[in-house]
Design an enzyme around this catalytic site. Structure first.
Site, PDB file in Angstrom:
ATOM      1  N   GLU A  78      27.900  53.253 -34.966  1.00 39.80           N
ATOM      2  CA  GLU A  78      27.148  54.226 -34.174  1.00 39.80           C
ATOM      3  C   GLU A  78      26.695  55.402 -35.036  1.00 39.80           C
ATOM      4  O   GLU A  78      25.572  55.899 -34.889  1.00 39.80           O
ATOM      5  CB  GLU A  78      28.005  54.733 -33.012  1.00 39.80           C
ATOM      6  CG  GLU A  78      28.378  53.675 -31.986  1.00 39.80           C
ATOM      7  CD  GLU A  78      29.630  52.893 -32.365  1.00 39.80           C
ATOM      8  OE1 GLU A  78      30.087  52.075 -31.556  1.00 39.80           O
ATOM      9  OE2 GLU A  78      30.146  53.100 -33.489  1.00 39.80           O
ATOM     10  N   PRO A 284      35.758  40.405 -41.611  1.00 39.18           N
ATOM     11  CA  PRO A 284      36.135  40.635 -40.212  1.00 39.18           C
ATOM     12  C   PRO A 284      35.615  41.977 -39.715  1.00 39.18           C
ATOM     13  O   PRO A 284      35.492  42.938 -40.492  1.00 39.18           O
ATOM     14  CB  PRO A 284      37.667  40.604 -40.238  1.00 39.18           C
ATOM     15  CG  PRO A 284      38.036  40.879 -41.655  1.00 39.18           C
ATOM     16  CD  PRO A 284      36.925  40.352 -42.504  1.00 39.18           C
ATOM     17  N   ARG A 285      35.322  42.028 -38.421  1.00 39.86           N
ATOM     18  CA  ARG A 285      34.793  43.262 -37.837  1.00 39.86           C
ATOM     19  C   ARG A 285      35.751  44.427 -38.052  1.00 39.86           C
ATOM     20  O   ARG A 285      35.329  45.557 -38.300  1.00 39.86           O
ATOM     21  CB  ARG A 285      34.557  43.049 -36.333  1.00 39.86           C
ATOM     22  CG  ARG A 285      34.036  44.281 -35.599  1.00 39.86           C
ATOM     23  CD  ARG A 285      32.625  44.603 -36.008  1.00 39.86           C
ATOM     24  NE  ARG A 285      32.046  45.650 -35.186  1.00 39.86           N
ATOM     25  CZ  ARG A 285      30.802  46.113 -35.349  1.00 39.86           C
ATOM     26  NH1 ARG A 285      30.041  45.618 -36.302  1.00 39.86           N
ATOM     27  NH2 ARG A 285      30.332  47.053 -34.568  1.00 39.86           N
ATOM     28  N   GLY A 324      32.536  49.782 -44.979  1.00 40.63           N
ATOM     29  CA  GLY A 324      31.392  50.434 -45.601  1.00 40.63           C
ATOM     30  C   GLY A 324      30.681  49.623 -46.656  1.00 40.63           C
ATOM     31  O   GLY A 324      29.862  50.174 -47.400  1.00 40.63           O
ATOM     32  N   GLU A 325      30.963  48.306 -46.744  1.00 36.22           N
ATOM     33  CA  GLU A 325      30.334  47.495 -47.790  1.00 36.22           C
ATOM     34  C   GLU A 325      29.486  46.361 -47.223  1.00 36.22           C
ATOM     35  O   GLU A 325      29.103  45.459 -47.967  1.00 36.22           O
ATOM     36  CB  GLU A 325      31.401  46.924 -48.724  1.00 36.22           C
ATOM     37  CG  GLU A 325      32.134  47.985 -49.519  1.00 36.22           C
ATOM     38  CD  GLU A 325      32.976  47.382 -50.639  1.00 36.22           C
ATOM     39  OE1 GLU A 325      32.658  47.668 -51.806  1.00 36.22           O
ATOM     40  OE2 GLU A 325      33.913  46.628 -50.337  1.00 36.22           O
ATOM     41  N   ASN A 350      24.690  43.651 -34.289  1.00 38.45           N
ATOM     42  CA  ASN A 350      23.369  44.066 -34.742  1.00 38.45           C
ATOM     43  C   ASN A 350      22.750  43.064 -35.724  1.00 38.45           C
ATOM     44  O   ASN A 350      23.301  42.798 -36.785  1.00 38.45           O
ATOM     45  CB  ASN A 350      23.523  45.439 -35.412  1.00 38.45           C
ATOM     46  CG  ASN A 350      22.230  46.018 -35.906  1.00 38.45           C
ATOM     47  OD1 ASN A 350      21.164  45.501 -35.638  1.00 38.45           O
ATOM     48  ND2 ASN A 350      22.344  47.117 -36.624  1.00 38.45           N
ATOM     49  N   GLU A 353      20.503  44.568 -39.338  1.00 41.11           N
ATOM     50  CA  GLU A 353      21.047  44.776 -40.678  1.00 41.11           C
ATOM     51  C   GLU A 353      20.800  43.594 -41.607  1.00 41.11           C
ATOM     52  O   GLU A 353      20.250  43.775 -42.707  1.00 41.11           O
ATOM     53  CB  GLU A 353      22.534  45.119 -40.577  1.00 41.11           C
ATOM     54  CG  GLU A 353      22.768  46.464 -39.910  1.00 41.11           C
ATOM     55  CD  GLU A 353      24.221  46.716 -39.586  1.00 41.11           C
ATOM     56  OE1 GLU A 353      25.037  45.769 -39.716  1.00 41.11           O
ATOM     57  OE2 GLU A 353      24.544  47.850 -39.190  1.00 41.11           O
TER      58      GLU A 353
END
Length: 444
Positions: A78, A284-285, A324-325, A350, A353
């Protein structure tokens, strides 16, 4: 663009006895429960030791003079999605933006990425004391909740103070929608406090109305994520890992959830039977599930290496259990399966991306969060649906061995994105239109 000033704050929202009970219980039990929860989270390292008091509504920073727009984006996804909106709002040089988030990872990620005149703070816990201290100190002129942030006390207190509320980039998983549908009175009372509810597409707009939102206050503008740039990528790391993976067919399983990794690993085993040199990057999320997912990889009989432990890609699976990767993985992988879509209740993730990074898109059938987008991608031949491990293995094998087919998918995805409505400008217009006309603009 929609006339933003046609939107005005709602009057009294529909009453809800259940919401009154929830607020009452929060007033009585909330402080003790919040204190315990924060103490446990601090002990587990899930709170910022230097800033955790911000969650109690306490801050060392002064409120700036002039107009202040408060935007809340709960976590990493977000927060990244609102960066274009922050740019659009701060382009007007006489205001500041207060950006709140909930997670330490989001706060760390936003440091240094937000525009000038954006203040970063943690969101207070949803109990009376912290919420009232937060609102009394910051006195925002407009409050913007991003996606599906429905904190009853926070929304109730914000509305009671006469602060206009906007729900931006509205999104709700299938599971969340089903839960709110069982509490439609509470949902209607909460949604009734918003001056505007900005939906990404028609399906989301219909979902909001079904939960009790006033149709006159629901707007369909397109997604904020359409305006987002490519995810950040460390160029040196991309070159290093690219060299380590050179010559190997590599594919990505992105943002997977429990119940999906087994199918992904079964698909990769089938692929390795034909192409032993194939490599799966499994992201993984929720990276804290790294140990759990590593156990699944071992149980599948696949050799693995782990990013979180500083290991180089080796074996048949590279477990990308870091935050963050994701941009790096999309850049490295010509084919990406987008998780949250093989199991029911998540609603997909999403697809902008991977498309922005030129990775061919595969997804499961359960994509209710982005139903309109995936329908357009599938209809344009810009993505492919896979229903199980066998279909996933077949699709990955086919695309890995056919550069022309991959190029066709990625070109079609670029065309779909080019035609997508960008919700940033209209959302910014709605927010700015709710600012008081005579807001002081003294320099701070």
């Amino acid at each position: 663009m929609t006339d933003a000033r046609a939107v005005s704050p709602p009057d009294a929202p529909p009453p809800s006895a259940v919401l009154s009970v929830v607020l009452g219980l929060g007033r009585v039990l909330g402080p003790a429960l919040a204190a315990v929860a924060l103490r446990v989270r601090r002990a587990r390292g899930k709170e910022d030791p230097a800033r955790w008091r911000e969650k109690l509504g306490r801050t060392a920073l002064p409120r700036p003079d002039g107009a202040l727009i408060w935007v809340h984006a709960v976590s990493v996804g977000e927060s990244l999605s609102v960066l274009p909106l922050l740019q659009a709002l701060t382009a007007r040089g006489d205001l500041h933006v207060l950006l709140t988030c909930t997670t330490v990872t989001a706060m760390d990620l936003m440091q240094g990425r937000v525009p000038d005149r954006v203040i970063l703070q943690y969101l207070p816990v949803d109990v009376p004391g912290p919420v009232e201290r937060f609102l009394a100190h910051w006195r925002p002129d407009v409050a913007v909740m991003v996606e599906s942030e429905f904190w009853p006390r926070l929304i109730h207190s914000t509305h009671r103070r006469g602060i206009p509320l906007i729900l931006a980039n509205a999104r709700m998983s299938d599971r969340s929608a089903a839960r709110w549908a069982r509490m439609r009175g509470v949902a209607a009372a909460i949604l009734g406090r918003f001056a505007a509810l900005v939906a990404t597409d028609g399906a989301m707009a219909e979902r909001l109305v079904a939960l009790g939102a006033d149709p006159a206050r629901v707007r369909v503008t397109g997604t904020l994520k359409r305006g987002a740039a490519r995810l950040p990528v460390d160029a040196a790391e991309r070159a290093r890992l690219g060299a380590a993976l050179a010559g190997r067919p590599v594919w990505l399983a992105a943002s997977t959830h429990p119940g999906e990794e087994a199918a992904v690993l079964a698909a990769h085993r089938a692929l390795c039977a034909e192409r032993p040199e194939a490599m799966l990057i499994l992201a993984p999320r929720h990276p804290p599930r790294g140990d759990e997912v590593a156990g699944l990889v071992a149980a599948a009989g696949l050799e693995q290496s782990r990013r979180s432990q500083g290991e180089a890609p080796g074996g048949q699976v590279y477990l990308a259990d870091t935050l963050g990767e994701m941009g790096l993985w999309f850049d490295l992988c010509p084919v990406s399966f987008i998780g949250g879509s093989l199991v029911q209740g998540i609603g997909g993730h999403n697809a902008y991306e991977p498309a922005l990074h030129g990775s061919a898109i595969l997804h499961g059938p359960h994509v209710g969060n982005f139903a309109d987008l995936y329908a357009r991608l599938d209809g344009a031949g810009a993505a492919r649906v896979v229903g199980d491990a066998a279909a996933l293995a077949h699709a990955v094998a086919a695309l890995s061995g056919d550069p022309a087919a991959r190029a066709g998918l990625t070109a079609a995805a670029e065309a779909v994105l080019a035609a997508e409505a960008d919700g940033v400008a209209e959302t910014a217009g709605l927010i700015l239109g709710l600012l008081p006309v005579a807001t002081p603009t003294r320099s701070c």
